[in-house]
Structure formats: C-alpha cells, structure tokens
Design a protein around this motif. Structure first.
Motif, short mmCIF file in Angstrom:
data_model
loop_
_atom_site.label_atom_id
_atom_site.label_comp_id
_atom_site.label_asym_id
_atom_site.label_seq_id
_atom_site.Cartn_x
_atom_site.Cartn_y
_atom_site.Cartn_z
N ARG A 20 -0.31 -1.93 -6.02
CA ARG A 20 0.17 -3.45 -6.13
C ARG A 20 0.69 -3.99 -4.91
NH1 ARG A 20 0.87 -5.55 -11.62
NH2 ARG A 20 2.74 -6.60 -10.42
N THR A 21 0.44 -3.15 -3.66
CA THR A 21 1.02 -3.58 -2.31
C THR A 21 -0.01 -3.88 -1.49
OG1 THR A 21 2.81 -2.23 -2.61
CG2 THR A 21 2.35 -2.99 -0.27
N ARG A 22 -0.10 -5.10 -0.84
CA ARG A 22 -1.26 -5.67 0.11
C ARG A 22 -0.58 -5.40 1.49
NH1 ARG A 22 -3.29 -4.72 -3.90
NH2 ARG A 22 -4.70 -6.46 -4.98
N THR A 33 -6.97 -8.31 3.64
CA THR A 33 -7.34 -9.73 3.32
C THR A 33 -8.04 -9.87 2.03
OG1 THR A 33 -9.82 -9.43 4.24
CG2 THR A 33 -7.94 -9.97 5.98
N THR A 34 -8.41 -11.19 1.69
CA THR A 34 -8.95 -11.43 0.38
C THR A 34 -10.26 -11.06 0.33
OG1 THR A 34 -9.81 -13.59 1.11
CG2 THR A 34 -7.58 -13.66 0.06
N THR A 35 -11.08 -10.55 1.29
CA THR A 35 -12.20 -9.86 1.40
C THR A 35 -12.21 -8.50 1.62
OG1 THR A 35 -12.24 -10.33 3.83
CG2 THR A 35 -13.31 -12.00 2.47
N GLY A 36 -11.12 -7.90 1.52
CA GLY A 36 -11.09 -6.23 1.72
C GLY A 36 -10.83 -5.85 3.01
#
Length: 103
Positions: A12-14, A61-64
């Motif tokens: 759960r960490t980005r 990022t939102t794209t991995g």
C-alpha cells in the motif's frame, strides 16, 4: 537501472524515501528530449549533458513506471541552476565516484 536494487514498495505504499540521499548520474538529454538543434546558443542552458545529482525518493506512476525525485544542477549562462524534480528511472545511473551523504 540499478539492477538488483529495484525498489520494492511496502504494501500500500507508492513512495520510498532514499536516506541518505544516493549519488546518481542524471542524463539530461533523456530527461529533456528536445529534438534536433535549431541553432547554437553558447550561453543557453545545457540540457544534453549528464550531470551529478542526488536521489531522494522513488515513486510509482499510474502507469507502473518508477520515477526518482532528484536534485541536480543545470549549467548555462556562466552559472548553475539548482533543480529538484521527478525523472524516469531510465534517466538515472548509480554514481560510484561519490559516497552517499550521511543521514
């Protein structure tokens, strides 16, 4: 990039803080894709150099894709402009000529 040292986020960490900041090389030509030169401007900002920097954070990022938050200097007009920004991991290389700053 950084083979064997790919950042693995806790669940759960980005974002991953890099402490102490890690010395890296930043490929400005890859960060700032400007295309063919239009003309020569000797005192303009040099956005094609590879410069030393310090990596402070990793984030997804939102794209991995992984991006690093890096501080570095851009040369131009007889001075250096200090910059801190997110750059794609592919534009960074580890720097072994300088030790990490103590935390």
């Amino acid at each position: 990039m950084f083979e064997g040292l790919n950042p693995i986020p806790p669940p759960r960490t980005r974002q991953i803080r890099v402490k102490p900041a890690r010395p890296v090389w930043v490929d400005l030509g890859a960060v700032f894709r400007v295309g063919r030169p239009r003309r020569v401007v000797p005192d303009g900002l040099d956005l094609q150099a590879t410069v030393p920097g310090e990596l402070h954070l990793w984030s997804l990022t939102t794209t991995g894709h992984w991006v690093g938050y890096v501080t570095f200097a851009i040369a131009g007009e007889g001075r250096h402009v200090q910059v801190s920004q997110w750059v794609l991991s592919a534009t960074l290389q580890p720097r072994s000529d300088h030790r990490a700053r103590p935390s």
